[in-house]
Design a protein around this motif. Structure first.
Motif, PDB file in Angstrom:
ATOM      1  N   ASP A 281       0.852  -1.191   0.000  1.00  0.00           N
ATOM      2  CA  ASP A 281       0.000   0.000   0.000  1.00  0.00           C
ATOM      3  C   ASP A 281       0.884   1.235   0.000  1.00  0.00           C
ATOM      4  N   GLY A 282       0.600   2.165  -0.874  1.00  0.00           N
ATOM      5  CA  GLY A 282       1.356   3.408  -0.944  1.00  0.00           C
ATOM      6  C   GLY A 282       1.163   4.057  -2.300  1.00  0.00           C
ATOM      7  N   ASP A 283       0.998   5.356  -2.293  1.00  0.00           N
ATOM      8  CA  ASP A 283       0.802   6.089  -3.538  1.00  0.00           C
ATOM      9  C   ASP A 283       2.152   6.415  -4.171  1.00  0.00           C
ATOM     10  N   VAL A 284       2.137   6.591  -5.487  1.00  0.00           N
ATOM     11  CA  VAL A 284       3.350   6.937  -6.219  1.00  0.00           C
ATOM     12  C   VAL A 284       3.851   8.293  -5.720  1.00  0.00           C
ATOM     13  N   GLY A 285       5.140   8.370  -5.425  1.00  0.00           N
ATOM     14  CA  GLY A 285       5.741   9.608  -4.943  1.00  0.00           C
ATOM     15  C   GLY A 285       5.821   9.689  -3.426  1.00  0.00           C
ATOM     16  N   LYS A 286       5.095   8.849  -2.720  1.00  0.00           N
ATOM     17  CA  LYS A 286       5.130   8.845  -1.255  1.00  0.00           C
ATOM     18  C   LYS A 286       6.270   7.950  -0.782  1.00  0.00           C
ATOM     19  N   SER A 287       6.606   8.064   0.499  1.00  0.00           N
ATOM     20  CA  SER A 287       7.638   7.191   1.050  1.00  0.00           C
ATOM     21  C   SER A 287       7.008   6.238   2.050  1.00  0.00           C
ATOM     22  N   ILE A 288       7.559   5.020   2.097  1.00  0.00           N
ATOM     23  CA  ILE A 288       7.098   4.020   3.058  1.00  0.00           C
ATOM     24  C   ILE A 288       8.305   3.491   3.810  1.00  0.00           C
ATOM     25  N   THR A 289       8.035   2.950   4.989  1.00  0.00           N
ATOM     26  CA  THR A 289       9.098   2.415   5.823  1.00  0.00           C
ATOM     27  C   THR A 289       8.817   0.950   6.114  1.00  0.00           C
ATOM     28  N   ILE A 290       9.836   0.122   5.961  1.00  0.00           N
ATOM     29  CA  ILE A 290       9.726  -1.296   6.288  1.00  0.00           C
ATOM     30  C   ILE A 290      10.598  -1.550   7.517  1.00  0.00           C
ATOM     31  N   GLU A 291       9.984  -2.125   8.545  1.00  0.00           N
ATOM     32  CA  GLU A 291      10.704  -2.363   9.797  1.00  0.00           C
ATOM     33  C   GLU A 291      11.107  -3.821   9.968  1.00  0.00           C
ATOM     34  N   ASP A 292      10.781  -4.679   9.000  1.00  0.00           N
ATOM     35  CA  ASP A 292      11.182  -6.084   9.055  1.00  0.00           C
ATOM     36  C   ASP A 292      12.591  -6.223   8.495  1.00  0.00           C
ATOM     37  N   VAL A 293      13.577  -5.792   9.287  1.00  0.00           N
ATOM     38  CA  VAL A 293      14.978  -5.827   8.867  1.00  0.00           C
ATOM     39  C   VAL A 293      15.635  -7.015   9.543  1.00  0.00           C
ATOM     40  N   LEU A 294      16.151  -7.946   8.742  1.00  0.00           N
ATOM     41  CA  LEU A 294      16.763  -9.153   9.272  1.00  0.00           C
ATOM     42  C   LEU A 294      18.241  -8.979   9.574  1.00  0.00           C
ATOM     43  N   MET A 295      18.920  -8.094   8.815  1.00  0.00           N
ATOM     44  CA  MET A 295      20.359  -7.923   8.990  1.00  0.00           C
ATOM     45  C   MET A 295      20.763  -6.548   8.482  1.00  0.00           C
TER      46      MET A 295
END
Length: 157
Positions: free
Chosen positions: A26-40
């Motif tokens: 989910d996210g509109d073109v031009g917007k920023s999103i953050t992913i917090e599922d960082v494994l390493m």
């Protein structure tokens, strides 16, 4: 600096500036999103591996495009049974560009030395005088039953 993230059931190794195609987010073109599922998270100094995730780490992306991926053909067949099914599929994807990788840069202060030499000595003596734990008694082998003797009857003739 690089990071390994998890999204859409897959894992991706990303660095700042990379363009990545992932399953639809989910996210509109031009917007920023953050992913917090960082494994390493890693850099030239070393690597930090999460258990299973790295606490406090996240990766920020700019959404470049929402589109459908190329078409794939799904073909099922069972030979000698006149069974054939042909179906196509186009997966919806999101095209992302990595803008920032934030690792858990907060370092904990070194632990204060609460115990002094005098306080530690009685604790060591108490641990040394403590009796070792008792072992559980070994299991006895089950007693063998005496073989039952068969009674034989003689035929009186």
């Amino acid at each position: 600096m690089f990071a390994v993230i998890k999204t859409g059931g897959k894992q991706y190794r990303v660095t700042v500036g990379d363009v990545v195609k992932v399953e639809k987010l989910d996210g509109d073109v031009g917007k920023s999103i953050t992913i917090e599922d960082v494994l390493m998270v890693g850099d030239d100094k070393g690597v930090k591996v999460g258990e299973p995730l790295v606490k406090g780490a996240n990766v920020t992306f700019d959404v470049l495009e929402q589109k459908k991926d190329k078409k794939i053909t799904v073909f099922k067949k069972k030979r000698r049974h006149n069974y054939r099914r042909k179906r196509g599929h186009r997966q919806e994807i999101t095209v992302l560009r990595v803008t920032d990788i934030a690792s858990a840069a907060k370092k904990k202060a070194p632990a204060k030395k609460a115990e002094t030499e005098a306080d530690a000595a009685p604790a060591k003596k108490a641990a040394a005088t403590k009796a070792p734990a008792k072992k559980a008694p070994a299991k006895k082998a089950p007693a063998k039953k005496a073989a039952a003797k068969k009674k034989t009857t003689t035929a009186a003739a």
